[in-house]
Design a protein around this motif. Structure first.
Motif, PDB file in Angstrom:
ATOM      1  N   MET A 182       0.797  -1.206   0.000  1.00  0.00           N
ATOM      2  CA  MET A 182       0.000   0.000   0.000  1.00  0.00           C
ATOM      3  C   MET A 182       0.842   1.274   0.000  1.00  0.00           C
ATOM      4  N   PRO A 183       1.919   1.386   0.798  1.00  0.00           N
ATOM      5  CA  PRO A 183       2.720   2.616   0.771  1.00  0.00           C
ATOM      6  C   PRO A 183       3.296   2.910  -0.614  1.00  0.00           C
ATOM      7  N   GLU A 184       3.658   1.860  -1.351  1.00  0.00           N
ATOM      8  CA  GLU A 184       4.219   2.062  -2.682  1.00  0.00           C
ATOM      9  C   GLU A 184       3.176   2.670  -3.620  1.00  0.00           C
ATOM     10  N   ILE A 185       1.959   2.176  -3.524  1.00  0.00           N
ATOM     11  CA  ILE A 185       0.875   2.691  -4.369  1.00  0.00           C
ATOM     12  C   ILE A 185       0.588   4.146  -4.011  1.00  0.00           C
ATOM     13  N   TRP A 186       0.574   4.453  -2.728  1.00  0.00           N
ATOM     14  CA  TRP A 186       0.357   5.819  -2.269  1.00  0.00           C
ATOM     15  C   TRP A 186       1.452   6.737  -2.806  1.00  0.00           C
ATOM     16  N   GLY A 187       2.701   6.300  -2.727  1.00  0.00           N
ATOM     17  CA  GLY A 187       3.816   7.091  -3.244  1.00  0.00           C
ATOM     18  C   GLY A 187       3.704   7.316  -4.745  1.00  0.00           C
ATOM     19  N   GLN A 188       3.316   6.291  -5.484  1.00  0.00           N
ATOM     20  CA  GLN A 188       3.127   6.429  -6.930  1.00  0.00           C
ATOM     21  C   GLN A 188       2.014   7.419  -7.237  1.00  0.00           C
ATOM     22  N   PHE A 189       0.922   7.324  -6.505  1.00  0.00           N
ATOM     23  CA  PHE A 189      -0.193   8.249  -6.698  1.00  0.00           C
ATOM     24  C   PHE A 189       0.260   9.695  -6.472  1.00  0.00           C
ATOM     25  N   LEU A 190       0.928   9.932  -5.342  1.00  0.00           N
ATOM     26  CA  LEU A 190       1.377  11.286  -5.030  1.00  0.00           C
ATOM     27  C   LEU A 190       2.329  11.825  -6.082  1.00  0.00           C
ATOM     28  N   THR A 191       3.284  11.012  -6.514  1.00  0.00           N
ATOM     29  CA  THR A 191       4.249  11.497  -7.504  1.00  0.00           C
ATOM     30  C   THR A 191       3.596  11.740  -8.859  1.00  0.00           C
ATOM     31  N   GLN A 192       2.630  10.929  -9.245  1.00  0.00           N
ATOM     32  CA  GLN A 192       1.944  11.143 -10.522  1.00  0.00           C
ATOM     33  C   GLN A 192       1.117  12.424 -10.497  1.00  0.00           C
ATOM     34  N   ILE A 193       0.409  12.652  -9.404  1.00  0.00           N
ATOM     35  CA  ILE A 193      -0.377  13.886  -9.281  1.00  0.00           C
ATOM     36  C   ILE A 193       0.559  15.092  -9.263  1.00  0.00           C
ATOM     37  N   PHE A 194       1.651  14.988  -8.520  1.00  0.00           N
ATOM     38  CA  PHE A 194       2.607  16.096  -8.458  1.00  0.00           C
ATOM     39  C   PHE A 194       3.223  16.365  -9.830  1.00  0.00           C
ATOM     40  N   ALA A 195       3.545  15.316 -10.577  1.00  0.00           N
ATOM     41  CA  ALA A 195       4.147  15.484 -11.906  1.00  0.00           C
ATOM     42  C   ALA A 195       3.225  16.288 -12.826  1.00  0.00           C
ATOM     43  N   MET A 196       1.938  16.082 -12.716  1.00  0.00           N
ATOM     44  CA  MET A 196       0.985  16.868 -13.520  1.00  0.00           C
ATOM     45  C   MET A 196       0.873  18.295 -12.980  1.00  0.00           C
ATOM     46  N   TRP A 197       0.762  18.420 -11.667  1.00  0.00           N
ATOM     47  CA  TRP A 197       0.596  19.729 -11.035  1.00  0.00           C
ATOM     48  C   TRP A 197       1.780  20.645 -11.317  1.00  0.00           C
ATOM     49  N   VAL A 198       2.983  20.112 -11.208  1.00  0.00           N
ATOM     50  CA  VAL A 198       4.179  20.944 -11.338  1.00  0.00           C
ATOM     51  C   VAL A 198       4.350  21.472 -12.771  1.00  0.00           C
ATOM     52  N   ARG A 199       3.755  20.818 -13.738  1.00  0.00           N
ATOM     53  CA  ARG A 199       3.857  21.258 -15.128  1.00  0.00           C
ATOM     54  C   ARG A 199       2.694  22.137 -15.580  1.00  0.00           C
ATOM     55  N   GLU A 200       1.565  22.053 -14.875  1.00  0.00           N
ATOM     56  CA  GLU A 200       0.362  22.739 -15.367  1.00  0.00           C
ATOM     57  C   GLU A 200      -0.369  23.617 -14.360  1.00  0.00           C
ATOM     58  N   ASP A 201      -0.209  23.369 -13.066  1.00  0.00           N
ATOM     59  CA  ASP A 201      -1.148  23.958 -12.113  1.00  0.00           C
ATOM     60  C   ASP A 201      -0.548  24.764 -10.971  1.00  0.00           C
ATOM     61  N   ILE A 202       0.763  25.005 -10.948  1.00  0.00           N
ATOM     62  CA  ILE A 202       1.351  25.789  -9.857  1.00  0.00           C
ATOM     63  C   ILE A 202       0.688  27.173  -9.856  1.00  0.00           C
ATOM     64  N   GLY A 203       0.227  27.583  -8.710  1.00  0.00           N
ATOM     65  CA  GLY A 203      -0.404  28.888  -8.583  1.00  0.00           C
ATOM     66  C   GLY A 203      -1.861  28.918  -9.001  1.00  0.00           C
ATOM     67  N   GLN A 204      -2.331  27.861  -9.644  1.00  0.00           N
ATOM     68  CA  GLN A 204      -3.731  27.815 -10.082  1.00  0.00           C
ATOM     69  C   GLN A 204      -4.556  26.887  -9.204  1.00  0.00           C
ATOM     70  N   ILE A 205      -3.966  25.765  -8.822  1.00  0.00           N
ATOM     71  CA  ILE A 205      -4.639  24.792  -7.965  1.00  0.00           C
ATOM     72  C   ILE A 205      -3.766  24.577  -6.733  1.00  0.00           C
ATOM     73  N   SER A 206      -4.359  24.760  -5.572  1.00  0.00           N
ATOM     74  CA  SER A 206      -3.629  24.569  -4.327  1.00  0.00           C
ATOM     75  C   SER A 206      -3.842  23.140  -3.825  1.00  0.00           C
ATOM     76  N   VAL A 207      -2.741  22.453  -3.595  1.00  0.00           N
ATOM     77  CA  VAL A 207      -2.774  21.108  -3.020  1.00  0.00           C
ATOM     78  C   VAL A 207      -2.020  21.212  -1.700  1.00  0.00           C
ATOM     79  N   ARG A 208      -2.721  20.961  -0.621  1.00  0.00           N
ATOM     80  CA  ARG A 208      -2.133  21.210   0.699  1.00  0.00           C
ATOM     81  C   ARG A 208      -0.792  20.500   0.902  1.00  0.00           C
ATOM     82  N   LEU A 209      -0.691  19.238   0.516  1.00  0.00           N
ATOM     83  CA  LEU A 209       0.575  18.517   0.688  1.00  0.00           C
ATOM     84  C   LEU A 209       1.700  19.211  -0.065  1.00  0.00           C
ATOM     85  N   PHE A 210       1.431  19.649  -1.280  1.00  0.00           N
ATOM     86  CA  PHE A 210       2.456  20.317  -2.083  1.00  0.00           C
ATOM     87  C   PHE A 210       2.820  21.670  -1.475  1.00  0.00           C
TER      88      PHE A 210
END
Length: 105
Positions: free
Chosen positions: A1-29
């Protein structure tokens, strides 16, 4: 389960960092970037194993012990991006400039 969680977080972050910085706030980020900017984020100081954890300065109260490995995978993946955003902000430039830099590659 931790591996899946880590993959999920990194995939979401990979999209956010290229398209959504300053537009969508993600508390963890946001919390992680605050940690990179020198604000102590860890809420688990009472736990002995957290005292020696390499992600301690970046973790939040939301981290479950069972998911820590996933969070650490996220912190490792996001570190280079967080460093750039931190440095941009230190020079009074918006973190959003990272998206422009990534598009140039």
């Amino acid at each position: 389960m931790p591996e899946i969680w880590g993959q999920f977080l990194t995939q979401i972050f990979a999209m956010w960092v290229r398209e959504d910085i300053g537009q969508i706030s993600v508390r963890l980020f946001d919390d992680t970037l605050n940690g990179w900017c020198g604000k102590e984020m860890c809420q688990k100081k009472a736990l002995v194993k957290c005292q020696t954890c390499p992600g301690r300065r970046l973790c939040t109260a939301a981290n479950d012990d069972e998911l820590c490995q996933g969070y650490l995978a996220f912190y490792d993946y996001s570190a280079p991006f967080m460093k750039v955003m931190r440095d941009l902000m230190k020079h009074n430039r918006p973190a959003e400039e990272l998206m422009v830099l990534l598009r140039q590659k």
